[in-house]
Design an enzyme around this catalytic site. Sequence first.
Site, PDB file in Angstrom:
ATOM      1  N   GLY A   1      -0.815   0.981  -5.119  1.00 33.98           N
ATOM      2  CA  GLY A   1      -2.090   0.334  -4.851  1.00 33.98           C
ATOM      3  C   GLY A   1      -3.195   0.945  -5.669  1.00 33.98           C
TER       4      GLY A   1
ATOM      5  N   ASP B   1      13.476  -8.317 -17.189  1.00 38.13           N
ATOM      6  CA  ASP B   1      12.330  -7.931 -16.366  1.00 38.13           C
ATOM      7  C   ASP B   1      12.819  -7.847 -14.923  1.00 38.13           C
ATOM      8  OD1 ASP B   1       9.807  -7.154 -15.700  1.00 38.13           O
ATOM      9  OD2 ASP B   1       8.804  -9.009 -16.289  1.00 38.13           O
ATOM     10  N   ASP B   2      12.019  -7.193 -14.064  1.00 37.21           N
ATOM     11  CA  ASP B   2      12.484  -7.076 -12.673  1.00 37.21           C
ATOM     12  C   ASP B   2      12.456  -8.422 -11.971  1.00 37.21           C
ATOM     13  OD1 ASP B   2       9.681  -7.174 -11.243  1.00 37.21           O
ATOM     14  OD2 ASP B   2       9.495  -5.792 -12.912  1.00 37.21           O
TER      15      ASP B   2
ATOM     16  N   GLY C   1       1.706  -2.869   4.953  1.00 41.90           N
ATOM     17  CA  GLY C   1       2.417  -4.065   5.397  1.00 41.90           C
ATOM     18  C   GLY C   1       1.487  -5.242   5.520  1.00 41.90           C
TER      19      GLY C   1
ATOM     20  N   CYS D   1       0.843  -1.187   0.000  1.00 37.61           N
ATOM     21  CA  CYS D   1       0.000   0.000   0.000  1.00 37.61           C
ATOM     22  C   CYS D   1       0.878   1.237   0.000  1.00 37.61           C
ATOM     23  CB  CYS D   1      -0.862   0.053   1.258  1.00 37.61           C
ATOM     24  SG  CYS D   1      -1.916  -1.392   1.442  1.00 37.61           S
TER      25      CYS D   1
HETATM   26  P1  AMP Z   1       4.788 -13.428 -13.462  1.00 38.62           P
HETATM   27  O1  AMP Z   1       4.203 -13.009 -14.757  1.00 38.62           O
HETATM   28  O2  AMP Z   1       3.796 -14.115 -12.566  1.00 38.62           O
HETATM   29  O3  AMP Z   1       6.073 -14.205 -13.597  1.00 38.62           O
HETATM   30  O4  AMP Z   1       5.167 -12.115 -12.649  1.00 38.62           O
HETATM   31  C1  AMP Z   1       6.236 -11.314 -13.024  1.00 38.62           C
HETATM   32  C2  AMP Z   1       5.746  -9.988 -13.518  1.00 38.62           C
HETATM   33  O5  AMP Z   1       4.903  -9.381 -12.554  1.00 38.62           O
HETATM   34  C3  AMP Z   1       6.894  -9.052 -13.749  1.00 38.62           C
HETATM   35  O6  AMP Z   1       6.657  -8.406 -14.990  1.00 38.62           O
HETATM   36  C4  AMP Z   1       6.851  -8.055 -12.599  1.00 38.62           C
HETATM   37  O7  AMP Z   1       7.099  -6.739 -13.060  1.00 38.62           O
HETATM   38  C5  AMP Z   1       5.472  -8.168 -12.051  1.00 38.62           C
HETATM   39  N1  AMP Z   1       5.478  -8.308 -10.589  1.00 38.62           N
HETATM   40  C6  AMP Z   1       6.367  -8.959  -9.824  1.00 38.62           C
HETATM   41  N2  AMP Z   1       6.000  -8.923  -8.531  1.00 38.62           N
HETATM   42  C7  AMP Z   1       4.859  -8.240  -8.469  1.00 38.62           C
HETATM   43  C8  AMP Z   1       3.973  -7.881  -7.420  1.00 38.62           C
HETATM   44  N3  AMP Z   1       4.208  -8.224  -6.175  1.00 38.62           N
HETATM   45  N4  AMP Z   1       2.870  -7.186  -7.728  1.00 38.62           N
HETATM   46  C9  AMP Z   1       2.616  -6.847  -9.006  1.00 38.62           C
HETATM   47  N5  AMP Z   1       3.403  -7.152 -10.035  1.00 38.62           N
HETATM   48  C10 AMP Z   1       4.516  -7.854  -9.791  1.00 38.62           C
END
Ligand code: AMP
Length: 477
Positions: free
Chosen positions: A28, A361-362, A101, A2
């Site tokens: 959020g 990607d992150d 949190g 949040c």
């Molecule tokens: P996935 O597609 O399930 O492998 O998730 C990875 C993607 O979701 C990446 O493009 C991230 O930028 C994004 N992501 C990772 N963690 C989160 C999170 N906690 N909430 C929203 N997006 C996320």
Amino acid sequence: MCGIIGIFGHDDVAPELTFALTSMQHRGQDSAGAVTFNGNFRVKKGLGHVSTVFGDGVAHDLHGHCGLGHVRYSTIGSPNLLNAQPFAVHYPFGLAMIHNGNVNNFVELRNYLYEERHRLLETSNDVALILYTFASELESKDLKYLTVDDIFDTVEATQRRVKGAYSAVAIIANRGFLAFTDPNGIRPLVMARHYTDKGIIYAFASETTCFDYLGYEVMRDLEPGEAVFIDENRQLHTRICHQEKQAFCVFEYIYFSREDSTVHGRLVASERVRMGKKLAETFRRTGLEPDFVIDVPNSAYFFASGLAEGLGIPYRRGLAKNAFIGRSFISPTQEKRELLVKQKLNPLGDVIRGKKIAVVDDSIVRGTTAKHLVRLLKRSGAKEVYFISASPPIKYPCIYGIDMSIKEEIIASHYDPDEIARYIGADAVVYQSLDDLRSLYADLPCCYACFSGEYPTGVSDELMQQIEEERIGAKQG
Ligand code: AMP
């Protein structure tokens, strides 16, 4: 996860609250809300974006010299107005609170509050648990002559009872304004001030960006377990109430915070470039030779530019993003997530065709985004695709407020990088190593629980099972 903002000492606080919330919309999008105090609490909250809930942002029905604002991204279950913050109670006198949190010992606390304090909560929202715990501890003080020490003692008692991650801000009616963090300082909370001819305005927020917009001067981040109280005469008091080893959430740097925010003295964008450069060291050891690096827009741009710089190859924009599609990640079903990912990103064909591409990607959680992107890039004629995750393999669920689903769905908790590469159809999958990530934060003790399974607050198998069961139950509606 949040975004929170609290402002104290402003003549008409509501416009600044909504302005600040808009700058934290990325934290959020499920609900937004605010409360102001001017002898009475006035609360306004609703589902959706800040602009949906507050319209023109003026919030005509909110008045007061102090207030709290909140944007919510539900960690479990679907968005629900019952769970939207802020919360206000009139026991033992007026208290309003927001938090960011996740409370972990919710069952224990709910039982304690019911059986020992005779409080039946109308919602199981975390902030209600913190607020009622705080209120019930406060009740034992001499309320007529409440002192600053009483307030800090109450925070300490609350911190000892409530397990998990929380940064909270509260209005204590006619007494003052309070902010505190959990003993490990897992979630961010930053303090700012602004001098006016009527006195100092103090503010607390999850991120610094809103203070740039508001023209407030950032003072510092709160320490783990610290409480800051501003009394009605605008005097500031602080105390480390209950502190344990610091464990700041490293995922704030990786994904959650905005790139222009400064967290614990570090600009988030620069942290991502540093991580990208570090990643170049691991990538070089693979012997792969991409023509250039692209990012998954927008959160991976700074990693990609750092990686390209570290490898001495170009960065290119290879994917277009539709800015009007919501977040795919938090959609309730896999079909819906896949559809949203499809609508969101489109390759730039001429850039991609015939090239060997390193796409950054992150993070990879379930692998949905990665799998779809590799397919798209290959269909657009990419010769080879190397999928690179700026974070180490996510293997464990976050129990501190970041939605990473349940262990069963997390791909790296079951498969190694080669198996993941086969599953997503990539020619290679490369992750940041956990040791490398840790080496970047030698001077800031961080929480790496989603990578290592080492939860700083300690979690028993039984509690972990309880948390997973609650998440599975929420998914099933
Ligand atoms: P996935 O597609 O399930 O492998 O998730 C990875 C993607 O979701 C990446 O493009 C991230 O930028 C994004 N992501 C990772 N963690 C989160 C999170 N906690 N909430 C929203 N997006 C996320």
